[in-house]
Design a protein around this motif. Structure first.
Motif, PDB file in Angstrom:
ATOM      1  N   ILE A   1     -14.193   0.299 -62.934  1.00  0.00           N
ATOM      2  CA  ILE A   1     -13.969   1.164 -61.772  1.00  0.00           C
ATOM      3  C   ILE A   1     -14.566   2.518 -62.135  1.00  0.00           C
ATOM      4  N   ALA A   2     -15.306   3.104 -61.236  1.00  0.00           N
ATOM      5  CA  ALA A   2     -15.903   4.411 -61.531  1.00  0.00           C
ATOM      6  C   ALA A   2     -14.823   5.489 -61.474  1.00  0.00           C
ATOM      7  N   ILE A   3     -14.585   6.119 -62.599  1.00  0.00           N
ATOM      8  CA  ILE A   3     -13.644   7.250 -62.637  1.00  0.00           C
ATOM      9  C   ILE A   3     -14.437   8.511 -62.313  1.00  0.00           C
ATOM     10  N   ILE A   4     -15.663   8.584 -62.868  1.00  0.00           N
ATOM     11  CA  ILE A   4     -16.639   9.589 -62.440  1.00  0.00           C
ATOM     12  C   ILE A   4     -17.885   8.796 -62.030  1.00  0.00           C
ATOM     13  N   THR A   5     -18.244   8.866 -60.762  1.00  0.00           N
ATOM     14  CA  THR A   5     -19.388   8.087 -60.278  1.00  0.00           C
ATOM     15  C   THR A   5     -20.697   8.714 -60.757  1.00  0.00           C
ATOM     16  N   ARG A   6     -21.765   7.962 -60.626  1.00  0.00           N
ATOM     17  CA  ARG A   6     -23.085   8.493 -61.002  1.00  0.00           C
ATOM     18  C   ARG A   6     -23.404   9.739 -60.164  1.00  0.00           C
ATOM     19  N   ALA A   7     -23.106   9.661 -58.879  1.00  0.00           N
ATOM     20  CA  ALA A   7     -23.379  10.801 -57.995  1.00  0.00           C
ATOM     21  C   ALA A   7     -22.555  12.017 -58.405  1.00  0.00           C
ATOM     22  N   GLU A   8     -21.275  11.783 -58.720  1.00  0.00           N
ATOM     23  CA  GLU A   8     -20.415  12.902 -59.129  1.00  0.00           C
ATOM     24  C   GLU A   8     -20.911  13.517 -60.436  1.00  0.00           C
ATOM     25  N   ALA A   9     -21.340  12.655 -61.364  1.00  0.00           N
ATOM     26  CA  ALA A   9     -21.817  13.155 -62.649  1.00  0.00           C
ATOM     27  C   ALA A   9     -23.057  14.023 -62.458  1.00  0.00           C
ATOM     28  N   THR A  10     -23.926  13.577 -61.586  1.00  0.00           N
ATOM     29  CA  THR A  10     -25.170  14.319 -61.349  1.00  0.00           C
ATOM     30  C   THR A  10     -24.875  15.689 -60.741  1.00  0.00           C
ATOM     31  N   THR A  11     -24.003  15.733 -59.734  1.00  0.00           N
ATOM     32  CA  THR A  11     -23.624  16.999 -59.100  1.00  0.00           C
ATOM     33  C   THR A  11     -22.926  17.906 -60.101  1.00  0.00           C
ATOM     34  N   HIS A  12     -21.999  17.307 -60.847  1.00  0.00           N
ATOM     35  CA  HIS A  12     -21.167  18.011 -61.797  1.00  0.00           C
ATOM     36  C   HIS A  12     -22.023  18.749 -62.819  1.00  0.00           C
ATOM     37  N   ASN A  13     -23.007  18.035 -63.362  1.00  0.00           N
ATOM     38  CA  ASN A  13     -23.884  18.619 -64.373  1.00  0.00           C
ATOM     39  C   ASN A  13     -24.683  19.775 -63.789  1.00  0.00           C
ATOM     40  N   ALA A  14     -25.112  19.617 -62.540  1.00  0.00           N
ATOM     41  CA  ALA A  14     -25.909  20.656 -61.901  1.00  0.00           C
ATOM     42  C   ALA A  14     -25.087  21.935 -61.718  1.00  0.00           C
ATOM     43  N   GLN A  15     -23.769  21.779 -61.503  1.00  0.00           N
ATOM     44  CA  GLN A  15     -22.921  22.951 -61.225  1.00  0.00           C
ATOM     45  C   GLN A  15     -22.576  23.753 -62.477  1.00  0.00           C
ATOM     46  N   ARG A  16     -22.273  23.066 -63.583  1.00  0.00           N
ATOM     47  CA  ARG A  16     -21.893  23.721 -64.842  1.00  0.00           C
ATOM     48  C   ARG A  16     -20.778  24.762 -64.683  1.00  0.00           C
ATOM     49  N   THR A  17     -19.588  24.373 -65.006  1.00  0.00           N
ATOM     50  CA  THR A  17     -18.425  25.242 -64.845  1.00  0.00           C
ATOM     51  C   THR A  17     -18.342  26.270 -65.981  1.00  0.00           C
ATOM     52  N   ALA A  18     -17.940  27.472 -65.675  1.00  0.00           N
ATOM     53  CA  ALA A  18     -17.763  28.502 -66.702  1.00  0.00           C
ATOM     54  C   ALA A  18     -16.387  28.362 -67.369  1.00  0.00           C
ATOM     55  N   GLY A  19     -16.219  28.992 -68.530  1.00  0.00           N
ATOM     56  CA  GLY A  19     -14.926  28.996 -69.211  1.00  0.00           C
ATOM     57  C   GLY A  19     -14.744  27.789 -70.115  1.00  0.00           C
ATOM     58  N   THR A  20     -13.536  27.620 -70.604  1.00  0.00           N
ATOM     59  CA  THR A  20     -13.256  26.504 -71.512  1.00  0.00           C
ATOM     60  C   THR A  20     -12.062  25.705 -71.010  1.00  0.00           C
ATOM     61  N   LYS A  21     -11.936  24.520 -71.555  1.00  0.00           N
ATOM     62  CA  LYS A  21     -10.804  23.655 -71.233  1.00  0.00           C
ATOM     63  C   LYS A  21     -10.288  23.043 -72.546  1.00  0.00           C
ATOM     64  N   VAL A  22      -8.978  22.845 -72.625  1.00  0.00           N
ATOM     65  CA  VAL A  22      -8.385  22.318 -73.847  1.00  0.00           C
ATOM     66  C   VAL A  22      -7.952  20.872 -73.628  1.00  0.00           C
ATOM     67  N   TRP A  23      -8.491  19.986 -74.450  1.00  0.00           N
ATOM     68  CA  TRP A  23      -8.132  18.565 -74.387  1.00  0.00           C
ATOM     69  C   TRP A  23      -7.204  18.255 -75.557  1.00  0.00           C
ATOM     70  N   HIS A  24      -6.109  17.569 -75.257  1.00  0.00           N
ATOM     71  CA  HIS A  24      -5.124  17.266 -76.297  1.00  0.00           C
ATOM     72  C   HIS A  24      -5.030  15.748 -76.467  1.00  0.00           C
ATOM     73  N   PHE A  25      -5.295  15.283 -77.682  1.00  0.00           N
ATOM     74  CA  PHE A  25      -5.277  13.843 -77.964  1.00  0.00           C
ATOM     75  C   PHE A  25      -4.269  13.526 -79.071  1.00  0.00           C
ATOM     76  N   ALA A  26      -3.733  12.305 -79.029  1.00  0.00           N
ATOM     77  CA  ALA A  26      -2.885  11.833 -80.131  1.00  0.00           C
ATOM     78  C   ALA A  26      -3.248  10.385 -80.438  1.00  0.00           C
ATOM     79  N   ALA A  27      -3.221  10.044 -81.721  1.00  0.00           N
ATOM     80  CA  ALA A  27      -3.522   8.671 -82.148  1.00  0.00           C
ATOM     81  C   ALA A  27      -2.585   8.283 -83.271  1.00  0.00           C
ATOM     82  N   LYS A  28      -2.152   7.040 -83.257  1.00  0.00           N
ATOM     83  CA  LYS A  28      -1.252   6.558 -84.300  1.00  0.00           C
ATOM     84  C   LYS A  28      -1.925   5.496 -85.154  1.00  0.00           C
TER      85      LYS A  28
END
Ligand code: ZN
Length: 625
Positions: free
Chosen positions: A265-292
């Motif tokens: 299932i497309a979570i981010i479609t090809r079209a969305e990815a293409t638009t998204h890259n063209a826009q380039r958002t400013a600032g930063t985002k924090v991703w939090h991961f955990a693994a056991k």
């Protein structure tokens, strides 16, 4: 008297005890840590290293900067005065062994090459801090290894926390295992300082990271916080702990649907990815991961990624790729197939998610995440993607020592890979014949005076493609098809995986498990295939009819390797039949006379009629017309 007669016969045949192919293999004496049966013993122990890491990706400076707390638990019976730490970014330091040696790239059949250097990039890690309880520890670096003196010996059962800070410039090409494309795609492995394995066999294992040998690592839990440019999508080891922050409501809704879907299932479609890259958002985002219970942590990040996901038994399967990556459309089906196939054939995939990132790395594996390029040929694309996921079983689940024994990692993985390729491409010419390429590889690589034993370290192998990727699957295929049988082999191999899941097996544990579960003495087999470069040459010397109902077939073993014999008898009416002789036929020497009941005259005999052996001289495999 009978005993003396037997001795005389053996002596006449020139069989001396220490040259028999069936003499016992010398293995380490079993202990309470590693049992004679090949299972972990009642006192089995291994160290634990858990990490809490905060890292920031600076795409302007092309630097990764981080701090980490390592929680290290000494489960060994020994007091430790110091620890060894792997600082692998130093492979890219100007004075590294790798750069000094300047070895040529590893070239695989088909022309894929793997350059273990940074292709001229000079980098290396900077250790800003290494402390325990606020006190800096005395440390000394040795290239990719660093010894750190502990404030006091770490007693058995005790734990210590290290506080570490570091940074390094991100290489554009990181030895075929990591790297970046400009400022818009990052594949990050070997990025944080990690504990060297301390085990009951070698003590510390600070073998340098030169390139060819991969990683021998402790298991532990990870809590990782990554600060990246706001528009980036991150794939990584572990599961996202802050989905509300890093995913849109629509992405979360799609993900929920994907978990119960067999197809992507497309979570981010090809079209969305293409638009998204063209826009380039400013600032930063924090991703939090955990693994056991994993032995490493890696990640990929890009604003360009399109993302497909599906579910298998609650496991979230993800493929991340750039919109222009071709052919990548089938990649998700390949990923889903692979996780399911290996789970159902060998051992259930034990973690909550599995991700493949498309990018520049030719193919590299980490727990729950792999780096795979887009390849023009469908078969190659499947092989690379499936092979890297196969590493989730070897060495991510079965945590062997890759820096010494690539055949237990690349080799065992390549063996299970052939089964996956045969299954995915079932009924096609490729699917039906792919495993036969191992025999062609033997012809090209198993050359006298050039071939080296499989047991040699990867950095000593002049032909690592053969020793690590081709000879081991040929060996296991013949163990399964010619020495044991599928059911027996599969049961023993599954038991090896089950026994050593999340543990550190040595070669002896594999040999002993296979022998104990199959009920066969396999010392001769391992000696030939793993410890020597023995070659196989089975021959049929002559055939003689005896009366009207039997035939003698005179066979000889003309090279060093012994294997069971299968032969095909042909009759004047055009019919044929196959007969199998057990390995014990060679117990008394290199000649054997087989007697068969035959009602018709035998007009031809062929040894190895299915051509499954790497027999070095086929001209003597046939007698008759
Ligand atoms: Zn591999």
């Amino acid at each position: 008297m009978l005993g003396l007669l037997a001795f005389t016969t053996l002596a006449l045949q020139g069989q001396v005890a220490d040259t028999s192919p069936f003499r016992a293999l010398t293995l380490p004496t079993p202990t309470r840590v590693r049992s004679a049966s090949g299972a972990p013993g009642p006192d089995y122990w291994q160290q634990e290293a858990s990490y809490t890491i905060q890292a920031t990706l600076d795409t302007a400076a092309q630097t990764l900067r981080g701090s980490e707390r390592i929680h290290y638990v000494n489960h060994s019976p020994d007091s430790l005065a110091f620890v060894w730490i792997q600082v692998e970014q130093n492979i890219f330091a100007a004075n590294s062994i790798t750069y000094t040696l300047n070895q040529p790239p590893l070239v695989f059949a088909g022309g894929v090459s793997f350059d273990f250097t940074g292709k001229g990039f000079i980098g290396g890690g900077v250790m800003e801090k290494f402390e325990a309880l606020g006190t800096p520890l005395v440390r000394r670096g040795y290239g990719t290894m660093m010894r750190v003196e502990l404030p006091a010996p770490l007693a058995p059962g005790a734990a210590i926390d290290f506080d570490v800070a570091w940074h390094f410039p991100i290489p554009p090409y990181g030895g075929g295992r990591m790297g970046r494309i400009g400022t818009h795609l990052y594949e990050l492995g070997q990025w944080y300082p990690r504990l060297v394995v301390y085990d009951d066999v070698n003590g510390w294992n600070p073998l340098p990271y030169i390139g060819a040998g991969e990683f021998y690592l402790e298991y532990g839990d990870y809590d990782v916080t990554l600060t990246v440019p706001a528009g980036f999508v991150v794939g990584s080891t572990g599961t996202v702990q802050n989905p509300d922050v890093v995913y849109t409501p629509e992405q979360r809704a799609r993900l929920a649907r994907a978990l119960t879907s067999d197809t992507g299932i497309a979570i981010i479609t090809r079209a969305e990815a293409t638009t998204h890259n063209a826009q380039r958002t400013a600032g930063t985002k924090v991703w939090h991961f955990a693994a056991k219970n994993v032995r490493d942590f890696a990640w990929c990040a890009s604003p360009d990624y399109r993302w497909d996901a599906s579910g298998y038994h609650g496991i979230q399967i993800n493929t991340l790729s750039r919109p222009e990556a071709r052919p990548w459309d089938e990649a998700h089906r390949m990923a889903h197939f692979t996780i399911r196939y290996f789970s159902e054939t060998w051992y259930p995939y034990p973690w909550p998610q599995a991700t493949t990132c498309e990018g520049l790395v030719e193919g590299m594996e980490y727990p729950m995440i792999t780096f795979v390029p887009a390849l023009p040929k469908r078969e190659d694309q499947f092989w690379d993607l499936m092979h890297e996921f196969g590493h989730e079983w070897f060495p991510m689940v079965v945590g062997s020592d890759e820096r010494r024994y690539p055949w237990m990692d690349e080799g065992f993985n390549s063996f299970i890979d052939y089964g996956a390729a045969e299954s995915y491409f079932q009924g096609t010419a490729y699917g039906d014949t792919v495993r036969r390429e191992l025999l062609s590889a033997a012809q090209l690589s198993a050359l006298p005076g050039r071939e080296q034993p499989m047991i040699n370290k990867p950095v000593e192998q002049r032909d690592l493609a053969w020793a690590a990727y081709q000879k081991p699957p040929l060996m296991l295929t013949l163990l399964r098809d010619a020495v044991l049988d599928s059911a027996t082999f599969n049961r023993a191999f599954r038991e090896y995986i089950r026994r050593w899941a999340f543990k550190h097996p040595q070669p002896a544990e594999f040999f002993r498990t296979m022998a104990n579960v199959s009920g066969k003495d396999l010392d001769w087999f391992w000696r030939e295939w793993v410890f020597t470069t023995a070659r196989l040459d089975q021959a049929v010397d002559s055939v003689k009819a005896v009366g009207t109902d039997s035939t003698f077939v005179f066979l000889s073993n003309r090279a060093q390797m012994v294997m069971p014999v299968t032969l095909e008898l042909a009759y004047p009416d055009g019919t044929r039949e196959r007969r199998a002789l057990p390995i014990e036929m060679w117990n008394l020497g290199s000649r054997f006379t087989a007697r068969f009941a035959t009602r018709k005259p035998v007009v031809a005999v062929t040894v190895d009629p299915a051509r499954i052996y790497p027999d070095v001289d086929r001209s003597n495999n046939r007698w008759g017309r």
